[in-house]
Design a protein around this motif. Structure first.
Motif, PDB file in Angstrom:
ATOM      1  N   PRO A   1       0.599  -1.291   0.098  1.00 57.62           N
ATOM      2  CA  PRO A   1       0.151   0.006   0.042  1.00 57.62           C
ATOM      3  C   PRO A   1       0.756   1.309  -0.260  1.00 57.62           C
ATOM      4  O   PRO A   1       1.911   1.212   0.422  1.00 57.62           O
ATOM      5  N   PRO A   2       0.301   2.245  -0.447  1.00 60.64           N
ATOM      6  CA  PRO A   2       1.152   3.563  -0.453  1.00 60.64           C
ATOM      7  C   PRO A   2       1.845   3.764   0.687  1.00 60.64           C
ATOM      8  O   PRO A   2       1.026   3.847   1.803  1.00 60.64           O
TER       9      PRO A   2
ATOM     10  N   LEU B   1       6.774  -5.886   3.765  1.00 57.95           N
ATOM     11  CA  LEU B   1       7.910  -5.658   4.165  1.00 57.95           C
ATOM     12  C   LEU B   1       8.973  -6.697   3.624  1.00 57.95           C
ATOM     13  O   LEU B   1       8.725  -7.851   3.357  1.00 57.95           O
ATOM     14  N   PRO B   2      10.308  -6.327   3.420  1.00 64.03           N
ATOM     15  CA  PRO B   2      11.489  -7.093   2.893  1.00 64.03           C
ATOM     16  C   PRO B   2      11.524  -8.411   4.371  1.00 64.03           C
ATOM     17  O   PRO B   2      11.181  -8.127   5.275  1.00 64.03           O
TER      18      PRO B   2
ATOM     19  N   PRO C   1      -2.270  -0.537   6.957  1.00 66.61           N
ATOM     20  CA  PRO C   1      -2.941  -1.828   6.609  1.00 66.61           C
ATOM     21  C   PRO C   1      -1.917  -2.812   6.878  1.00 66.61           C
ATOM     22  O   PRO C   1      -1.045  -2.728   6.823  1.00 66.61           O
ATOM     23  N   GLY C   2      -2.543  -3.907   7.187  1.00 68.70           N
ATOM     24  CA  GLY C   2      -1.907  -5.130   7.561  1.00 68.70           C
ATOM     25  C   GLY C   2      -1.184  -5.726   6.336  1.00 68.70           C
ATOM     26  O   GLY C   2      -0.009  -6.135   6.501  1.00 68.70           O
ATOM     27  N   ALA C   3      -1.788  -5.443   5.192  1.00 71.05           N
ATOM     28  CA  ALA C   3      -0.896  -5.528   3.955  1.00 71.05           C
ATOM     29  C   ALA C   3       0.443  -4.871   3.855  1.00 71.05           C
ATOM     30  O   ALA C   3       1.464  -5.390   3.160  1.00 71.05           O
TER      31      ALA C   3
ATOM     32  N   ALA D   1      -1.781  -9.778   8.709  1.00 73.53           N
ATOM     33  CA  ALA D   1      -1.742  -9.239   7.359  1.00 73.53           C
ATOM     34  C   ALA D   1      -3.108  -9.019   6.677  1.00 73.53           C
ATOM     35  O   ALA D   1      -3.096  -8.179   5.611  1.00 73.53           O
ATOM     36  N   GLU D   2      -3.943  -9.447   7.106  1.00 76.80           N
ATOM     37  CA  GLU D   2      -5.415  -9.447   6.446  1.00 76.80           C
ATOM     38  C   GLU D   2      -6.087  -8.421   7.042  1.00 76.80           C
ATOM     39  O   GLU D   2      -7.465  -7.929   6.554  1.00 76.80           O
ATOM     40  N   HIS D   3      -5.618  -7.601   8.278  1.00 79.65           N
ATOM     41  CA  HIS D   3      -6.373  -6.719   8.982  1.00 79.65           C
ATOM     42  C   HIS D   3      -6.369  -5.463   8.066  1.00 79.65           C
ATOM     43  O   HIS D   3      -5.260  -4.987   7.542  1.00 79.65           O
TER      44      HIS D   3
END
Length: 175
Positions: A28-29, A164-165, A157-159, A138-140
């Motif tokens: 996400p941005p 992240l690396p 965002p969880g995404a 991750a899905e939150h």
């Protein structure tokens, strides 16, 4: 407010990671990563949630673990919702191929991350560390995590955490 507008509320490693945030791809941005100043006396999750009216299910904890196999120790991070605990002795131990996994000593976690105890965040951790993220995080849609400092929190965002690396999303990391 956007986190990059307040670098004074971010650990140096967190600010650097956000400044290098990918402009494209699945992340996400960076503008969706926000920061809020908080009272450092209530940085710990339960106190923070009670003071600021945040549901524990909307907050995530980042814990640093030390995985040992023989003489080798690997530091890693686990990110789980505040309503759960990381399955350190089961899933984490197996995933890191360790004989024993324990929470890293506070002084080790603080010195190796460059972040404050009670504010450690997955954003800006050393690039060679495994980063295990529970699928529920991750899905939150938007989750609260540390900023690297006790006096602020990130909301993102969880995404973004999953992008992240070194991040690896695991089912049932939080139990």
């Amino acid at each position: 407010m956007p986190a990059l507008h307040r670098p004074d509320l971010l650990a140096a490693a967190t600010a650097a990671a956000l400044a290098a945030w990918p402009d494209a791809g699945s992340a996400p941005p960076v503008e969706r990563v926000e920061v809020a100043q908080i009272d450092p006396e209530v940085a710990d999750t339960a106190a923070f949630c009670a003071r600021y009216g945040v549901e524990p299910a909307d907050s995530a904890n980042c814990v640093i673990v030390a995985a040992r196999r023989g003489a080798e120790t690997t530091l890693a991070a686990c990110v789980v919702l505040a309503t759960t605990r990381a399955d350190v002795n089961g899933l984490v131990r197996r995933r890191l191929a360790a004989r024993k996994v324990s929470f890293a000593p506070m002084d080790t976690a603080v010195s190796r991350t460059g972040m404050e105890h009670g504010g450690i965040t997955p954003v800006g951790l050393p690039a060679d560390w495994p980063l295990l993220i529970d699928r529920a995080v991750a899905e939150h849609p938007r989750v609260v995590v540390g900023s690297g400092l006790r006096r602020s929190k990130l909301w993102l965002p969880g995404a973004a955490l999953a992008a992240l690396p070194a991040a690896e999303v695991l089912d049932a990391l939080g139990t």
